[in-house]
Motif scaffolding. Structure first.
Motif, PDB file in Angstrom:
ATOM      1  N   PHE A 396       0.851  -1.195   0.000  1.00 54.95           N
ATOM      2  CA  PHE A 396       0.000   0.000   0.000  1.00 54.95           C
ATOM      3  C   PHE A 396       0.889   1.249   0.000  1.00 54.95           C
ATOM      4  CE2 PHE A 396      -2.519   3.323   2.048  1.00 54.95           C
ATOM      5  CZ  PHE A 396      -3.686   3.248   1.325  1.00 54.95           C
ATOM      6  N   PRO A 397       0.576   2.219  -0.876  1.00 55.13           N
ATOM      7  CA  PRO A 397       1.509   3.325  -1.127  1.00 55.13           C
ATOM      8  C   PRO A 397       1.441   4.464  -0.115  1.00 55.13           C
ATOM      9  CG  PRO A 397      -0.395   3.553  -2.558  1.00 55.13           C
ATOM     10  CD  PRO A 397      -0.607   2.286  -1.780  1.00 55.13           C
ATOM     11  N   LEU A 398       2.169   4.359   0.975  1.00 54.14           N
ATOM     12  CA  LEU A 398       2.341   5.504   1.871  1.00 54.14           C
ATOM     13  C   LEU A 398       3.515   6.335   1.352  1.00 54.14           C
ATOM     14  CD1 LEU A 398       1.884   4.332   5.566  1.00 54.14           C
ATOM     15  CD2 LEU A 398       0.449   5.888   4.257  1.00 54.14           C
ATOM     16  N   PRO A 399       3.281   7.560   0.909  1.00 61.09           N
ATOM     17  CA  PRO A 399       4.351   8.346   0.280  1.00 61.09           C
ATOM     18  C   PRO A 399       5.384   8.831   1.292  1.00 61.09           C
ATOM     19  CG  PRO A 399       2.350   9.648   0.450  1.00 61.09           C
ATOM     20  CD  PRO A 399       1.981   8.262   0.877  1.00 61.09           C
ATOM     21  N   THR A 400       6.627   8.836   0.887  1.00 58.11           N
ATOM     22  CA  THR A 400       7.707   9.273   1.790  1.00 58.11           C
ATOM     23  C   THR A 400       7.620  10.755   2.123  1.00 58.11           C
ATOM     24  OG1 THR A 400       9.154   9.625  -0.123  1.00 58.11           O
ATOM     25  CG2 THR A 400       9.284   7.483   0.971  1.00 58.11           C
ATOM     26  N   CYS A 401       6.896  11.544   1.310  1.00 60.66           N
ATOM     27  CA  CYS A 401       6.741  12.969   1.618  1.00 60.66           C
ATOM     28  C   CYS A 401       5.944  13.190   2.898  1.00 60.66           C
ATOM     29  CB  CYS A 401       6.100  13.713   0.452  1.00 60.66           C
ATOM     30  SG  CYS A 401       4.427  13.162   0.042  1.00 60.66           S
ATOM     31  N   LEU A 402       5.269  12.130   3.407  1.00 66.32           N
ATOM     32  CA  LEU A 402       4.531  12.228   4.662  1.00 66.32           C
ATOM     33  C   LEU A 402       5.329  11.679   5.838  1.00 66.32           C
ATOM     34  CD1 LEU A 402       0.893  11.236   3.586  1.00 66.32           C
ATOM     35  CD2 LEU A 402       1.847  13.516   3.910  1.00 66.32           C
ATOM     36  N   LYS A 403       6.613  11.402   5.616  1.00 66.82           N
ATOM     37  CA  LYS A 403       7.449  10.885   6.702  1.00 66.82           C
ATOM     38  C   LYS A 403       7.942  11.999   7.614  1.00 66.82           C
ATOM     39  CE  LYS A 403       9.492   6.403   5.646  1.00 66.82           C
ATOM     40  NZ  LYS A 403      10.757   5.653   5.498  1.00 66.82           N
ATOM     41  N   ASN A 404       7.951  11.711   8.907  1.00 68.80           N
ATOM     42  CA  ASN A 404       8.564  12.597   9.890  1.00 68.80           C
ATOM     43  C   ASN A 404      10.074  12.345   9.925  1.00 68.80           C
ATOM     44  OD1 ASN A 404       6.083  13.727  10.905  1.00 68.80           O
ATOM     45  ND2 ASN A 404       5.698  11.743  11.892  1.00 68.80           N
ATOM     46  N   PRO A 405      10.834  13.253  10.518  1.00 68.50           N
ATOM     47  CA  PRO A 405      12.293  13.051  10.599  1.00 68.50           C
ATOM     48  C   PRO A 405      12.704  11.742  11.253  1.00 68.50           C
ATOM     49  CG  PRO A 405      11.747  15.316  11.142  1.00 68.50           C
ATOM     50  CD  PRO A 405      10.444  14.589  11.025  1.00 68.50           C
ATOM     51  N   ASN A 406      11.877  11.222  12.176  1.00 69.24           N
ATOM     52  CA  ASN A 406      12.233   9.972  12.857  1.00 69.24           C
ATOM     53  C   ASN A 406      11.814   8.719  12.089  1.00 69.24           C
ATOM     54  OD1 ASN A 406       9.484   9.976  13.192  1.00 69.24           O
ATOM     55  ND2 ASN A 406       9.524   9.815  15.431  1.00 69.24           N
ATOM     56  N   GLY A 407      11.249   8.903  10.875  1.00 70.88           N
ATOM     57  CA  GLY A 407      10.867   7.759  10.055  1.00 70.88           C
ATOM     58  C   GLY A 407       9.423   7.338  10.174  1.00 70.88           C
ATOM     59  N   SER A 408       8.683   7.870  11.143  1.00 72.12           N
ATOM     60  CA  SER A 408       7.252   7.578  11.255  1.00 72.12           C
ATOM     61  C   SER A 408       6.476   8.423  10.240  1.00 72.12           C
ATOM     62  CB  SER A 408       6.767   7.864  12.673  1.00 72.12           C
ATOM     63  OG  SER A 408       6.915   9.245  12.986  1.00 72.12           O
ATOM     64  N   TYR A 409       5.172   8.126  10.112  1.00 74.41           N
ATOM     65  CA  TYR A 409       4.346   8.810   9.124  1.00 74.41           C
ATOM     66  C   TYR A 409       3.303   9.702   9.800  1.00 74.41           C
ATOM     67  CZ  TYR A 409       6.104   5.734   5.431  1.00 74.41           C
ATOM     68  OH  TYR A 409       6.908   5.075   4.528  1.00 74.41           O
ATOM     69  N   ARG A 410       2.960  10.771   9.117  1.00 77.16           N
ATOM     70  CA  ARG A 410       1.847  11.620   9.495  1.00 77.16           C
ATOM     71  C   ARG A 410       0.908  11.701   8.294  1.00 77.16           C
ATOM     72  NH1 ARG A 410       2.296  16.417   6.880  1.00 77.16           N
ATOM     73  NH2 ARG A 410       4.310  16.813   5.874  1.00 77.16           N
ATOM     74  N   GLY A 411      -0.345  12.025   8.523  1.00 81.46           N
ATOM     75  CA  GLY A 411      -1.273  12.155   7.406  1.00 81.46           C
ATOM     76  C   GLY A 411      -2.687  11.779   7.786  1.00 81.46           C
TER      77      GLY A 411
END
Length: 564
Positions: A396-411
């Motif tokens: 499933f395509p979670l885009p890297t542009c939504l990554k936080n500096p620590n590698g987790s995702y926001r969105g």
């Protein structure tokens, strides 16, 4: 049974046996009720429409639009469009008045609705809350001025649907007088409409119905079941439309965007989410007047008049839906697009107003079809198989542009699921025979059977849905509902491996034949800050991971990126 009794079997559908029986006395009624083959006894619902419109002005004849053959068609089953109205006749593709002779017609209600379908936004001062979409009309005169009964109305509907195969959306702003839907069973009228929808691939847009209590917002008192939706708004496959206020002032009963004081509420039978959506049908002041708070349209003679009602919320939705179906997409997908667009407009869906407003007000067709750079919408229409019982996609395509500096995702994730289950009229509250659930979440390792371990990260809407009614999923979790909506906001979501999964469950009724189930699923990934290039990156990820993609074409325009 003693004494003479007149009876005839009525055509309510293939699997529903309904008889009209005329009893001469109360004793015969008691004998009938005690007969072992009798499941229920009711009077036939009566239907009537009325307008109490206030004159407000004249039409700008120089700017009144003319139709063109590219516009879609809405079937209008109502009291008829007045032949004396000089503006609407060019928009009428055909007129059917076989069941209601001219002498029995009062066209006020149907003419008002037709005006909204043809030119509603302009009549309402160009208010941007209203859709700019227009449609042509097939005018079916089904409602005589004295009202009609349920079966006479149903017979008209059965006759005209196959007569106009080009019409895929039918506006039905007609509700039973003095009767509300029930928890434990669907109304015979709704069951009959569902069979027609399945047989002909059409969609009925039903008004939720009006009540006569001046309700404020939030409600100051409970009305019990008095303000619950009225048949046939309890259809499982149709779309039920509640009303919200588009205007307000100091002495108005509700504020702008709040449920209209007269709009009936859900849930539907078996706790199905009803109404699914709402649109603008007007407001009232403390005296119950709609003056300068109502919806403006046309009277029989072509004058501008003002009125209120859920009857006038439904045609906005019918027009949008007709444009969606004109793009040669399925009824499931068109319904999902409509509901999904309403969900994307709202910050949250609260139970307190969900039973009145559903998932909210849908966007116009042009707005439904646009993806912004900061979001991407994926559309799936798989056919779920009875043997496999699952549709599963990894990557499933979670885009890297939504990554936080620590590698987790926001969105944010917004999900709408719509399907058309097989239906069993004999099953009461277990009418819908298939349940489909969707989950999107993290993957880690495999199960003993070799399937990926999957943890869902999306939440059913509205918020607090698990506490809505009773303590079981059937009554409070929308299990067996053919419409489900999910939404999740996340700030620090871990894991790069994600997947999507659909699961199907069949009931075990003896007459249930397990067949493949078509579904429509929409998933939107969004940046809540509206900054990240989500759209472009999701497309790149899908191409890299072998997910096919193509553009969804609505009305010969490139609309929204779709992925299968």
């Amino acid at each position: 049974m003693r004494g003479s009794v007149e009876s005839r079997q009525l055509n309510y559908g293939t699997h529903l046996q309904v008889f009209e029986i005329v009893c001469e006395n109360e004793n015969q009624l008691h004998q009938l009720s005690s007969f072992v083959g009798t499941q229920s006894i009711n009077n036939f619902s009566e239907f009537g429409v009325e307008t109490q419109a206030i004159p407000v002005g004249h039409v700008d004849t120089d700017n009144f639009p003319l139709p063109n053959d590219e516009l879609p068609i809405v079937g209008l089953i109502d009291s008829g469009v007045s032949l004396d109205n000089p503006y609407l006749q060019a928009w009428i593709v055909d007129r059917d008045e076989e069941d209601v002779p001219a002498i029995d017609q009062d066209n006020s209600h149907g003419t008002f609705i037709a005006g909204l379908i043809v030119n509603g936004r302009e009549f309402n001062h160009g208010n941007l809350l209203f859709p700019r979409s227009r449609a042509r009309i097939v005018d079916v005169v089904a409602m005589p001025k004295g009202g009609t009964n349920e079966y006479a109305l149903l017979e008209t509907i059965r006759r005209v649907i196959p007569k106009y195969p080009q019409v895929k959306v039918w506006n039905l702003s007609i509700n039973a007088n003095g009767r509300t839907c029930q928890d434990e069973c669907f109304s015979p009228f709704a069951i009959a409409l569902d069979e027609i929808q399945q047989q002909y691939g059409v969609t009925f847009i039903n008004s939720a119905g009006n009540h006569n209590h001046l309700r404020t917002w939030p409600p100051s008192e409970s009305l019990g079941e008095q303000d619950r939706i009225a048949p046939p708004a309890d259809t499982a496959l149709g779309i039920t439309v509640g009303s919200a206020a588009h205007l307000s002032r100091d002495n108005a009963l509700v504020k702008q965007e709040e449920p209209s004081p007269f709009s009936r509420r859900g849930p539907g039978a078996a706790f199905l989410p009803k109404p699914e959506i709402c649109h603008y049908g007007g407001n009232l002041d403390l005296r119950g007047s709609c003056f300068q708070l109502g919806i403006v349209s046309l009277d029989c003679n072509g004058k501008l008049v003002e009125d209120v009602g859920t009857s006038y919320a439904a045609p906005w939705v019918s027009t949008i839906m007709a444009h969606l179906r004109a793009g040669n997409i399925s009824a499931n997908l068109a319904k999902a697009l409509l509901i999904h667009s309403a969900v994307l407009r709202r910050e949250s869906i609260r139970h307190s107003d969900f039973i009145y407003r559903g998932f909210g007000v849908p966007r116009d067709v042009d707005d439904i079809s646009i993806c912004q750079p900061w979001n991407a919408t994926m559309i799936f229409e798989p056919q779920l198989q009875p043997v496999k019982r699952q549709f599963d996609r990894s990557g499933f395509p979670l885009p890297t542009c939504l990554k936080n500096p620590n590698g987790s995702y926001r969105g944010e994730l917004f999900v709408a699921l719509v399907y058309d289950p097989p239906l069993s009229p004999r099953a009461g509250a277990e009418y819908c025979q298939v349940n489909v659930d969707v989950s999107i979440g993290r993957r880690s390792g495999t199960t003993k059977s070799g399937r990926p371990k999957h943890r869902s990260e999306i939440n059913l809407q509205p918020k607090g849905v698990k506490n809505l009614f009773e303590s079981t999923q059937v009554t409070h979790g929308f299990k067996w509902s053919p419409v489900k909506v999910y939404k999740t906001s996340f700030n620090r979501l871990e894991g790069d491996e994600w997947g999507l999964r659909l699961n199907i469950m069949y009931r075990d009724h003896p007459d249930m034949v397990r067949q493949p189930q078509n579904v429509a699923l929409l998933v939107t990934i969004a940046d809540p800050d509206q900054e990240a290039p989500v759209y472009n990156e999701v497309i790149q990820l899908l191409n890299q991971r072998g997910w096919s993609s193509e553009n969804l074409n609505l009305n010969s325009r490139i609309r929204q990126q779709a992925f299968a």
